[in-house]
Motif scaffolding. Structure first.
Motif, PDB file in Angstrom:
ATOM      1  N   ASN A  16       0.853  -1.035  -0.027  1.00 39.65           N
ATOM      2  CA  ASN A  16       0.054  -0.078   0.053  1.00 39.65           C
ATOM      3  C   ASN A  16       0.808   1.308  -0.034  1.00 39.65           C
ATOM      4  O   ASN A  16       1.169   1.734   1.071  1.00 39.65           O
ATOM      5  N   ALA A  17       1.117   1.631  -1.075  1.00 40.40           N
ATOM      6  CA  ALA A  17       2.152   2.733  -1.465  1.00 40.40           C
ATOM      7  C   ALA A  17       1.686   4.055  -0.857  1.00 40.40           C
ATOM      8  O   ALA A  17       2.404   4.770   0.025  1.00 40.40           O
ATOM      9  N   ALA A  18       0.139   4.496  -0.763  1.00 39.87           N
ATOM     10  CA  ALA A  18      -0.101   5.542  -0.365  1.00 39.87           C
ATOM     11  C   ALA A  18      -0.031   5.668   1.168  1.00 39.87           C
ATOM     12  O   ALA A  18       0.086   6.569   1.765  1.00 39.87           O
ATOM     13  N   ALA A  19      -0.256   4.474   1.685  1.00 40.52           N
ATOM     14  CA  ALA A  19       0.024   4.307   3.392  1.00 40.52           C
ATOM     15  C   ALA A  19       1.244   4.173   3.740  1.00 40.52           C
ATOM     16  O   ALA A  19       1.768   4.229   5.023  1.00 40.52           O
ATOM     17  N   GLY A  20       2.624   4.020   2.872  1.00 42.20           N
ATOM     18  CA  GLY A  20       3.980   3.926   3.211  1.00 42.20           C
ATOM     19  C   GLY A  20       4.168   2.551   3.637  1.00 42.20           C
ATOM     20  O   GLY A  20       5.044   2.116   4.373  1.00 42.20           O
ATOM     21  N   ILE A  21       3.550   1.482   3.092  1.00 36.62           N
ATOM     22  CA  ILE A  21       3.482   0.014   3.628  1.00 36.62           C
ATOM     23  C   ILE A  21       4.129  -0.695   2.401  1.00 36.62           C
ATOM     24  O   ILE A  21       3.569  -0.788   1.424  1.00 36.62           O
ATOM     25  N   GLU A  22       5.487  -1.052   2.515  1.00 39.07           N
ATOM     26  CA  GLU A  22       5.921  -1.874   1.540  1.00 39.07           C
ATOM     27  C   GLU A  22       5.505  -3.213   1.881  1.00 39.07           C
ATOM     28  O   GLU A  22       4.647  -3.651   2.266  1.00 39.07           O
ATOM     29  N   ALA A  23       6.039  -4.050   0.858  1.00 41.06           N
ATOM     30  CA  ALA A  23       5.373  -5.353   0.257  1.00 41.06           C
ATOM     31  C   ALA A  23       5.409  -6.404   1.412  1.00 41.06           C
ATOM     32  O   ALA A  23       6.513  -6.502   2.253  1.00 41.06           O
ATOM     33  N   ILE A  24       4.212  -6.846   1.869  1.00 45.00           N
ATOM     34  CA  ILE A  24       4.163  -8.149   2.605  1.00 45.00           C
ATOM     35  C   ILE A  24       3.891  -9.223   1.951  1.00 45.00           C
ATOM     36  O   ILE A  24       2.874  -9.570   1.215  1.00 45.00           O
ATOM     37  N   GLU A  25       5.195 -10.123   2.197  1.00 47.86           N
ATOM     38  CA  GLU A  25       4.971 -11.391   1.294  1.00 47.86           C
ATOM     39  C   GLU A  25       4.517 -12.743   1.974  1.00 47.86           C
ATOM     40  O   GLU A  25       5.087 -12.680   3.119  1.00 47.86           O
ATOM     41  N   ARG A  26       3.679 -13.510   1.501  1.00 51.51           N
ATOM     42  CA  ARG A  26       3.197 -14.778   1.980  1.00 51.51           C
ATOM     43  C   ARG A  26       3.327 -15.780   1.108  1.00 51.51           C
ATOM     44  O   ARG A  26       2.787 -15.855   0.131  1.00 51.51           O
ATOM     45  N   ARG A  48      -4.335  -1.470   7.265  1.00 50.04           N
ATOM     46  CA  ARG A  48      -4.883  -0.364   6.931  1.00 50.04           C
ATOM     47  C   ARG A  48      -6.038  -0.258   5.863  1.00 50.04           C
ATOM     48  O   ARG A  48      -5.645  -1.243   4.998  1.00 50.04           O
ATOM     49  N   PRO A  49      -7.102   0.172   5.990  1.00 52.49           N
ATOM     50  CA  PRO A  49      -8.100   0.256   4.619  1.00 52.49           C
ATOM     51  C   PRO A  49      -7.558   0.792   3.471  1.00 52.49           C
ATOM     52  O   PRO A  49      -6.553   1.802   3.642  1.00 52.49           O
ATOM     53  N   GLY A  50      -8.170   0.721   2.489  1.00 53.87           N
ATOM     54  CA  GLY A  50      -7.434   1.487   1.183  1.00 53.87           C
ATOM     55  C   GLY A  50      -7.220   0.375   0.034  1.00 53.87           C
ATOM     56  O   GLY A  50      -7.554  -0.594   0.101  1.00 53.87           O
ATOM     57  N   ARG A  51      -6.635   1.067  -0.979  1.00 54.08           N
ATOM     58  CA  ARG A  51      -6.330   0.292  -2.166  1.00 54.08           C
ATOM     59  C   ARG A  51      -4.869  -0.448  -2.089  1.00 54.08           C
ATOM     60  O   ARG A  51      -4.012   0.344  -1.930  1.00 54.08           O
ATOM     61  N   TRP A  52      -4.887  -1.741  -2.050  1.00 59.23           N
ATOM     62  CA  TRP A  52      -3.564  -2.269  -2.032  1.00 59.23           C
ATOM     63  C   TRP A  52      -3.422  -3.116  -3.245  1.00 59.23           C
ATOM     64  O   TRP A  52      -3.958  -3.497  -3.853  1.00 59.23           O
ATOM     65  N   SER A  53      -2.158  -3.081  -3.657  1.00 57.95           N
ATOM     66  CA  SER A  53      -1.654  -3.665  -4.916  1.00 57.95           C
ATOM     67  C   SER A  53      -1.386  -5.135  -4.551  1.00 57.95           C
ATOM     68  O   SER A  53      -0.647  -5.316  -3.379  1.00 57.95           O
ATOM     69  N   ILE A  73       5.387 -17.271 -13.607  1.00 60.39           N
ATOM     70  CA  ILE A  73       4.060 -16.221 -14.176  1.00 60.39           C
ATOM     71  C   ILE A  73       3.930 -15.274 -13.104  1.00 60.39           C
ATOM     72  O   ILE A  73       3.717 -15.337 -11.886  1.00 60.39           O
ATOM     73  N   ARG A  74       3.885 -13.967 -13.351  1.00 55.35           N
ATOM     74  CA  ARG A  74       3.402 -12.914 -12.337  1.00 55.35           C
ATOM     75  C   ARG A  74       2.206 -12.094 -12.695  1.00 55.35           C
ATOM     76  O   ARG A  74       2.012 -11.757 -13.915  1.00 55.35           O
ATOM     77  N   LEU A  75       1.190 -12.188 -11.766  1.00 56.70           N
ATOM     78  CA  LEU A  75      -0.196 -11.599 -12.040  1.00 56.70           C
ATOM     79  C   LEU A  75      -0.277 -10.300 -11.034  1.00 56.70           C
ATOM     80  O   LEU A  75      -0.128 -10.671 -10.024  1.00 56.70           O
ATOM     81  N   THR A  76      -0.684  -9.118 -11.343  1.00 55.32           N
ATOM     82  CA  THR A  76      -0.755  -8.101 -10.650  1.00 55.32           C
ATOM     83  C   THR A  76      -2.440  -7.465 -10.863  1.00 55.32           C
ATOM     84  O   THR A  76      -3.050  -7.693 -11.777  1.00 55.32           O
ATOM     85  N   GLU A  77      -2.898  -7.102  -9.686  1.00 48.68           N
ATOM     86  CA  GLU A  77      -4.283  -6.475  -9.517  1.00 48.68           C
ATOM     87  C   GLU A  77      -4.094  -5.592  -8.286  1.00 48.68           C
ATOM     88  O   GLU A  77      -3.145  -5.517  -7.362  1.00 48.68           O
ATOM     89  N   THR A  78      -5.286  -4.719  -8.078  1.00 50.43           N
ATOM     90  CA  THR A  78      -5.349  -4.206  -6.856  1.00 50.43           C
ATOM     91  C   THR A  78      -6.818  -4.387  -6.267  1.00 50.43           C
ATOM     92  O   THR A  78      -7.695  -4.889  -6.955  1.00 50.43           O
ATOM     93  N   VAL A  79      -6.851  -4.481  -4.785  1.00 47.49           N
ATOM     94  CA  VAL A  79      -8.067  -4.475  -4.334  1.00 47.49           C
ATOM     95  C   VAL A  79      -8.402  -3.473  -3.378  1.00 47.49           C
ATOM     96  O   VAL A  79      -7.340  -3.226  -2.631  1.00 47.49           O
ATOM     97  N   GLU A  80      -9.653  -3.296  -2.954  1.00 43.90           N
ATOM     98  CA  GLU A  80     -10.254  -2.320  -1.950  1.00 43.90           C
ATOM     99  C   GLU A  80     -10.366  -3.056  -0.873  1.00 43.90           C
ATOM    100  O   GLU A  80     -11.387  -3.871  -0.765  1.00 43.90           O
ATOM    101  N   ILE A  81      -9.791  -2.565   0.161  1.00 43.64           N
ATOM    102  CA  ILE A  81      -9.793  -3.054   1.823  1.00 43.64           C
ATOM    103  C   ILE A  81     -10.682  -2.202   2.417  1.00 43.64           C
ATOM    104  O   ILE A  81     -10.366  -0.970   2.387  1.00 43.64           O
TER     105      ILE A  81
END
Length: 529
Positions: free
Chosen positions: A472-482, A501-506, A519-527
């Motif tokens: 979540n770049a807008a919230a200053g949160i770097e990638a959380i990997e699992r 945090r709520p908001g738009r996450w990549s 293969i890498r797939l990317t999208e955004t999700v609204e939390i």
């Protein structure tokens, strides 16, 4: 006079708050997810558009507004439970597009919104989606609902009083007839206002056929049809004598209950085997009580008032018990927790209504325990005092109708809780691979993730490993990997992940097909919050 002025100002304040434009967070059916996601940028035009809601819906108007501002209707779609799958029109150009949608939810109320996505790159200026219905339409909706309440409660309830308690004094008969006529006039007005609200149109579009077709597609049309029969039966009860009048009177009150039990927040709630009968009993109880106030106030001016009061007093306790019992059931199911009374518009309207009901109950109790015996003893002064108090009760009852009509614009805490608990969904579609991902619950905090992988032809995608990253770049949160773990059912799952945090996450899915292919797939999700 000062007390009446304060009551009027409180009601106007509630009306203004409820009729003010609201955001999608207060919708009756919530949009849980969209594909393409709101704000996403796609490398190429999608073949289909999907909208996932918190409950099943029926489409009213679907439009795609292109970068040039031109709107194209979307009439090819499929309903798959809570998902609306729309075939995208061909030849979508580069730039920002707006998917404008308007649907009707299970409780009969229209819901609208829009989703923006871009092809290639965003446009310098995004196209403007159509606005929702304005305040004038909302006022018309509220006023027509109040008028309908007057017809069903004062009109049909007054007809029951005439058939079962005592003949109506001339002034009371005129008032009951006027209430029934007002209710009949409210039927087409309510239907037209519903159509305007359904399409997000203004009052100038009232005569357009599409407005009326949209209104007929909602559950309100059934409610109004039953209400029309109830009002007609109320007239029949007034014009009939003896057994026919008694049967018609009770049938009119019963049909009033059936009408309001057929559509609305409470009728759509679960369990419906409990809620619909509770609405029916509550509405019938209101009609029997409220409809008796005008005839009783006028009858107290007659010499035989004691006999009328005695018959009324012997019947009303059972009605009030039915009214309070059913109202308690409805309030508990709709509000769910005490905090909902303060935190939601629905709860605040309920508190205002309960305050008015408490005043009416207090006046009724005073009449029963202090004035009734004096009226039965033949004291003229007592009759006059009671008549004035009953008139005040009637005025408070009208304020209750106006307050209750505000619920048309305020979804109950129950519905908001269901919407907030719904999962967020993502569908990623590429030529090589596709993924359906579900996040439960779709709001900030701990989430459980389930992913179904498919190849470009909707077949199973053999993968050795799958890992996800959220940022979540807008919230200053770097990638959380699992890493995800594949279950015996073929579904990949991640447990114990927290999105703070709520908001738009990549979201990025890294799918390891073999030691040499990733293969890498990317999208955004609204939390949601």
């Amino acid at each position: 006079m000062a007390a009446r002025l304060r009551l009027f100002l409180v009601l106007i304040g509630l009306l203004a708050a409820a009729l003010a434009p609201t955001s999608g967070a207060f919708a009756h059916a919530a949009l849980n997810g969209a594909s393409p996601a709101d704000g996403s940028v796609l490398p190429s035009a999608p073949s289909e558009l999907t909208l996932t809601f918190s409950e099943p819906v029926s489409p009213l108007a679907l439009r795609l507004i292109g970068p040039d501002g031109q709107a194209r209707p979307l009439d090819r779609y499929q309903l798959r439970d809570q998902m609306l799958v729309i075939s995208a029109p061909g030849a979508l150009g580069a730039g920002t597009h707006v998917l404008s949608w308007r649907v009707v939810s299970a409780d009969g109320h229209p819901v609208g919104g829009s989703v923006l996505f871009s092809i290639g790159a965003p446009s310098a200026t995004a196209p403007i989606a159509e606005a929702q219905a304005g305040v004038s339409v909302r006022i018309l909706l509220w006023a027509s609902r109040v008028a309908l309440y007057l017809g069903l409660f004062i009109g049909c309830g007054g007809a029951v009083f005439a058939a079962w308690v005592a003949p109506l004094p001339p002034a009371a008969r005129s008032g009951i007839n006027a209430a029934l006529l007002l209710g009949l006039a409210a039927l087409p007005t309510s239907l037209g206002a519903q159509g305007l609200d359904a399409l997000g149109a203004d009052l100038g579009a009232l005569l357009q056929p599409t407005v009326w077709r949209a209104a007929l597609a909602t559950s309100l049309s059934l409610m109004l049809a039953i209400a029309a029969v109830a009002l007609a039966t109320g007239f029949l009860a007034l014009w009939s004598a003896g057994l026919a009048g008694r049967i018609a009177g009770l049938l009119g009150a019963g049909l009033a209950g059936l009408a309001l039990a057929s559509s609305g927040h409470a009728s759509a709630a679960s369990p419906q085997a409990l809620m619909r009968p509770a609405v029916f009993l509550h509405v019938a109880g209101v009609a029997l009580w409220a409809g008796a106030l005008l005839p009783l106030a006028k009858a107290l001016n007659k010499p035989d008032a004691a006999a009328t009061l005695r018959r009324f007093s012997s019947r009303i306790p059972a009605v009030i018990a039915m009214l309070l019992g059913s109202g308690l059931v409805l309030a508990v199911v709709q509000v769910e927790r005490p905090a909902g009374l303060i935190e939601t518009s629905y709860g605040r309207v309920l508190l205002a209504k309960l305050g008015l009901v408490a005043l009416v109950m207090g006046l009724a109790a005073f009449n029963r325990w202090r004035q009734t015996s004096q009226v039965e003893a033949g004291r003229l002064s007592a009759r006059r005092v009671m008549a004035r108090i009953v008139t005040v009760e009637l005025a408070l009852m009208l304020a209750i109708f106006g307050t209750a009509a505000l619920w048309r614009f305020t979804p109950p805490p129950r519905a908001l809780a269901i919407a907030s608990a719904q999962p967020a969904t993502i569908h990623i579609h590429t030529l090589k691979a596709m993924a359906d991902m579900t996040l439960t619950q779709g709001r900030a905090g701990p989430v459980a993730i389930a992913i179904v992988l498919m190849n470009g032809e909707f077949g199973p995608l053999p993968a050795k490993e799958l890992s996800l990253s959220f940022a979540n770049a807008a919230a200053g949160i770097e990638a959380i990997e699992r890493p995800a773990i594949r279950g015996t059912d073929g579904v990949w799952r991640i447990e114990g992940l927290s999105l703070p945090r709520p908001g738009r996450w990549s979201v990025e899915l890294a799918i390891l097909i073999s030691d040499f292919e990733m293969i890498r797939l990317t999208e955004t999700v609204e939390i949601r919050p």
